[in-house]
Design a protein around this motif. Structure first.
Motif, PDB file in Angstrom:
ATOM      1  N   ILE A 108       6.514  -2.873 -37.220  1.00 57.39           N
ATOM      2  CA  ILE A 108       6.736  -2.076 -38.426  1.00 57.39           C
ATOM      3  C   ILE A 108       5.740  -0.930 -38.495  1.00 57.39           C
ATOM      4  CG2 ILE A 108       6.653  -2.125 -40.950  1.00 57.39           C
ATOM      5  CD1 ILE A 108       7.578  -5.040 -40.764  1.00 57.39           C
ATOM      6  N   PHE A 109       4.496  -1.173 -38.097  1.00 60.01           N
ATOM      7  CA  PHE A 109       3.446  -0.169 -38.229  1.00 60.01           C
ATOM      8  C   PHE A 109       3.215   0.613 -36.945  1.00 60.01           C
ATOM      9  CE2 PHE A 109       2.381  -3.620 -41.197  1.00 60.01           C
ATOM     10  CZ  PHE A 109       2.524  -2.908 -42.375  1.00 60.01           C
ATOM     11  N   GLU A 110       4.247   0.871 -36.205  1.00 59.43           N
ATOM     12  CA  GLU A 110       4.067   1.613 -34.956  1.00 59.43           C
ATOM     13  C   GLU A 110       3.844   3.093 -35.245  1.00 59.43           C
ATOM     14  OE1 GLU A 110       8.683   2.375 -33.665  1.00 59.43           O
ATOM     15  OE2 GLU A 110       7.699   0.514 -33.112  1.00 59.43           O
ATOM     16  N   ARG A 111       3.269   3.776 -34.277  1.00 60.79           N
ATOM     17  CA  ARG A 111       3.029   5.203 -34.441  1.00 60.79           C
ATOM     18  C   ARG A 111       4.355   5.926 -34.550  1.00 60.79           C
ATOM     19  NH1 ARG A 111      -0.845   5.468 -29.391  1.00 60.79           N
ATOM     20  NH2 ARG A 111       1.025   4.537 -28.623  1.00 60.79           N
ATOM     21  N   THR A 112       4.351   7.017 -35.261  1.00 64.71           N
ATOM     22  CA  THR A 112       5.612   7.731 -35.485  1.00 64.71           C
ATOM     23  C   THR A 112       6.160   8.337 -34.207  1.00 64.71           C
ATOM     24  OG1 THR A 112       4.373   9.716 -36.064  1.00 64.71           O
ATOM     25  CG2 THR A 112       5.063   8.279 -37.871  1.00 64.71           C
ATOM     26  N   TYR A 113       5.291   8.688 -33.256  1.00 62.90           N
ATOM     27  CA  TYR A 113       5.784   9.290 -32.023  1.00 62.90           C
ATOM     28  C   TYR A 113       6.066   8.264 -30.934  1.00 62.90           C
ATOM     29  CZ  TYR A 113       1.167   8.730 -29.933  1.00 62.90           C
ATOM     30  OH  TYR A 113       0.013   8.208 -29.441  1.00 62.90           O
ATOM     31  N   PHE A 114       5.729   6.995 -31.175  1.00 66.91           N
ATOM     32  CA  PHE A 114       5.889   5.976 -30.140  1.00 66.91           C
ATOM     33  C   PHE A 114       7.352   5.852 -29.749  1.00 66.91           C
ATOM     34  CE2 PHE A 114       5.543   1.792 -28.175  1.00 66.91           C
ATOM     35  CZ  PHE A 114       4.391   1.987 -27.436  1.00 66.91           C
ATOM     36  N   GLY A 115       7.617   5.934 -28.492  1.00 65.65           N
ATOM     37  CA  GLY A 115       8.992   5.865 -28.018  1.00 65.65           C
ATOM     38  C   GLY A 115       9.650   7.227 -27.970  1.00 65.65           C
ATOM     39  N   ASP A 116       8.920   8.257 -28.326  1.00 66.26           N
ATOM     40  CA  ASP A 116       9.446   9.610 -28.333  1.00 66.26           C
ATOM     41  C   ASP A 116       9.617  10.103 -26.896  1.00 66.26           C
ATOM     42  OD1 ASP A 116       8.636  12.752 -28.451  1.00 66.26           O
ATOM     43  OD2 ASP A 116       9.795  12.131 -30.206  1.00 66.26           O
ATOM     44  N   TYR A 117      10.733  10.739 -26.620  1.00 64.49           N
ATOM     45  CA  TYR A 117      11.036  11.226 -25.274  1.00 64.49           C
ATOM     46  C   TYR A 117       9.958  12.179 -24.760  1.00 64.49           C
ATOM     47  CZ  TYR A 117      13.309  13.804 -21.539  1.00 64.49           C
ATOM     48  OH  TYR A 117      13.586  14.397 -20.345  1.00 64.49           O
ATOM     49  N   CYS A 118       9.455  13.057 -25.622  1.00 67.82           N
ATOM     50  CA  CYS A 118       8.442  14.037 -25.204  1.00 67.82           C
ATOM     51  C   CYS A 118       7.150  13.354 -24.765  1.00 67.82           C
ATOM     52  CB  CYS A 118       8.146  15.016 -26.332  1.00 67.82           C
ATOM     53  SG  CYS A 118       9.569  16.012 -26.786  1.00 67.82           S
ATOM     54  N   VAL A 119       6.765  12.305 -25.470  1.00 62.52           N
ATOM     55  CA  VAL A 119       5.543  11.579 -25.129  1.00 62.52           C
ATOM     56  C   VAL A 119       5.688  10.953 -23.749  1.00 62.52           C
ATOM     57  CG1 VAL A 119       4.083   9.612 -25.727  1.00 62.52           C
ATOM     58  CG2 VAL A 119       4.917  11.141 -27.517  1.00 62.52           C
ATOM     59  N   TYR A 120       6.797  10.282 -23.501  1.00 68.81           N
ATOM     60  CA  TYR A 120       6.970   9.610 -22.217  1.00 68.81           C
ATOM     61  C   TYR A 120       7.215  10.588 -21.079  1.00 68.81           C
ATOM     62  CZ  TYR A 120       6.592   5.286 -24.668  1.00 68.81           C
ATOM     63  OH  TYR A 120       6.112   4.261 -25.425  1.00 68.81           O
ATOM     64  N   THR A 121       7.773  11.742 -21.371  1.00 70.52           N
ATOM     65  CA  THR A 121       7.912  12.774 -20.347  1.00 70.52           C
ATOM     66  C   THR A 121       6.531  13.266 -19.926  1.00 70.52           C
ATOM     67  OG1 THR A 121      10.048  13.452 -21.230  1.00 70.52           O
ATOM     68  CG2 THR A 121       8.900  15.037 -19.840  1.00 70.52           C
ATOM     69  N   LYS A 122       5.663  13.484 -20.899  1.00 73.35           N
ATOM     70  CA  LYS A 122       4.298  13.911 -20.605  1.00 73.35           C
ATOM     71  C   LYS A 122       3.548  12.839 -19.809  1.00 73.35           C
ATOM     72  CE  LYS A 122       0.061  15.396 -22.872  1.00 73.35           C
ATOM     73  NZ  LYS A 122      -0.623  15.618 -24.132  1.00 73.35           N
ATOM     74  N   LEU A 123       3.713  11.580 -20.201  1.00 70.10           N
ATOM     75  CA  LEU A 123       3.049  10.488 -19.490  1.00 70.10           C
ATOM     76  C   LEU A 123       3.610  10.311 -18.082  1.00 70.10           C
ATOM     77  CD1 LEU A 123       2.667   7.849 -22.347  1.00 70.10           C
ATOM     78  CD2 LEU A 123       0.916   9.367 -21.401  1.00 70.10           C
ATOM     79  N   ARG A 124       4.900  10.524 -17.914  1.00 74.23           N
ATOM     80  CA  ARG A 124       5.508  10.442 -16.584  1.00 74.23           C
ATOM     81  C   ARG A 124       4.929  11.522 -15.675  1.00 74.23           C
ATOM     82  NH1 ARG A 124      10.465   9.892 -17.919  1.00 74.23           N
ATOM     83  NH2 ARG A 124      10.971  12.081 -18.124  1.00 74.23           N
ATOM     84  N   LYS A 125       4.748  12.730 -16.220  1.00 72.70           N
ATOM     85  CA  LYS A 125       4.148  13.824 -15.441  1.00 72.70           C
ATOM     86  C   LYS A 125       2.707  13.496 -15.070  1.00 72.70           C
ATOM     87  CE  LYS A 125       7.036  17.543 -17.214  1.00 72.70           C
ATOM     88  NZ  LYS A 125       7.095  18.731 -18.072  1.00 72.70           N
ATOM     89  N   LEU A 126       1.959  12.901 -16.004  1.00 71.25           N
ATOM     90  CA  LEU A 126       0.588  12.492 -15.727  1.00 71.25           C
ATOM     91  C   LEU A 126       0.555  11.461 -14.612  1.00 71.25           C
ATOM     92  CD1 LEU A 126      -2.478  12.346 -16.390  1.00 71.25           C
ATOM     93  CD2 LEU A 126      -1.898  10.629 -18.109  1.00 71.25           C
ATOM     94  N   ALA A 127       1.430  10.463 -14.679  1.00 65.58           N
ATOM     95  CA  ALA A 127       1.480   9.422 -13.654  1.00 65.58           C
ATOM     96  C   ALA A 127       1.819  10.018 -12.288  1.00 65.58           C
ATOM     97  CB  ALA A 127       2.504   8.348 -14.034  1.00 65.58           C
ATOM     98  N   LEU A 128       2.790  10.916 -12.246  1.00 61.30           N
ATOM     99  CA  LEU A 128       3.174  11.550 -10.991  1.00 61.30           C
ATOM    100  C   LEU A 128       2.039  12.414 -10.451  1.00 61.30           C
ATOM    101  CD1 LEU A 128       5.309  12.130  -8.833  1.00 61.30           C
ATOM    102  CD2 LEU A 128       6.135  13.989 -10.281  1.00 61.30           C
ATOM    103  N   ASP A 129       1.381  13.162 -11.321  1.00 65.62           N
ATOM    104  CA  ASP A 129       0.271  14.012 -10.891  1.00 65.62           C
ATOM    105  C   ASP A 129      -0.848  13.178 -10.276  1.00 65.62           C
ATOM    106  OD1 ASP A 129      -1.289  16.500 -10.745  1.00 65.62           O
ATOM    107  OD2 ASP A 129      -2.483  15.588 -12.352  1.00 65.62           O
ATOM    108  N   LEU A 130      -1.228  12.087 -10.937  1.00 66.56           N
ATOM    109  CA  LEU A 130      -2.292  11.236 -10.396  1.00 66.56           C
ATOM    110  C   LEU A 130      -1.859  10.548  -9.109  1.00 66.56           C
ATOM    111  CD1 LEU A 130      -3.842   9.773 -13.637  1.00 66.56           C
ATOM    112  CD2 LEU A 130      -4.955  11.248 -11.971  1.00 66.56           C
ATOM    113  N   PHE A 131      -0.600  10.175  -9.003  1.00 65.19           N
ATOM    114  CA  PHE A 131      -0.093   9.566  -7.776  1.00 65.19           C
ATOM    115  C   PHE A 131      -0.190  10.559  -6.615  1.00 65.19           C
ATOM    116  CE2 PHE A 131       3.499   8.774  -4.869  1.00 65.19           C
ATOM    117  CZ  PHE A 131       3.095   7.550  -4.367  1.00 65.19           C
TER     118      PHE A 131
END
Length: 166
Positions: A108-131
């Motif tokens: 119920i108290f999750e962050r408002t952006y949690f699960g947001d496509y933009c957030v996970y797109t940014k995190l996917r780019k971070l993961a790929l960059d570090l890989f």
């Protein structure tokens, strides 16, 4: 750690595992280097009288320790900031992989952006960059050892192309 600290632009490396950060007070080749745990530090400031840094560290059962170290505040802040950036990236990657593995709990108290496509797109780019950085770091070390020179730009470009293809 080499790849993470190179990404944030700091040659002096600490040991970071999420919230836990063990960092040096100065370069590790300095004979007066001291490693300390940033996550136990409450505050730090420069002592103007002798250009040292005083840290207030939290101990067990609420104890407070005042520790003075012989380093400049600028060096101290640079190393701590780099360790904080590495920790932030590691925690972001942890969140991303938890999402990818389906381990995210909906509350119920999750962050408002949690699960947001933009957030996970940014995190996917971070993961790929570090890989990619990690693969190229390993490739460069092996290439230097075998051939005694830096990895050619054409090979780096081809490795990036192959990785991005998948």
């Amino acid at each position: 750690m080499e790849v993470h600290f190179a990404k944030v632009g700091c040659q002096t490396r600490g040991y970071v595992a999420g919230h836990h950060r063990l960092v040096p007070t100065c370069g590790s080749s300095n004979e007066q280097v001291i490693y300390y745990m940033v996550h136990l530090m409450e505050d730090a400031s420069e002592l103007e009288s002798d250009k040292r840094v005083e840290m207030i560290m939290n101990g067990r059962e609420g104890d407070k320790y005042h520790i003075q170290i012989a380093t400049s505040e600028r060096t101290f802040r640079r190393i701590v900031s780099a360790a904080d950036e590495v920790a932030k990236e590691q925690l972001s990657l942890f969140e991303y992989w938890m999402y990818r593995l389906g381990k995210v709990k909906r509350e119920i108290f999750e962050r408002t952006y949690f699960g947001d496509y933009c957030v996970y797109t940014k995190l996917r780019k971070l993961a790929l960059d570090l890989f990619i950085r990690t693969v190229l770091h390993i490739l460069n070390k092996a290439h230097k050892k075998v051939y005694g020179e830096e990895t050619p730009a054409e090979l780096v470009k081809e490795v990036k192309r192959v990785i991005n293809k998948f």
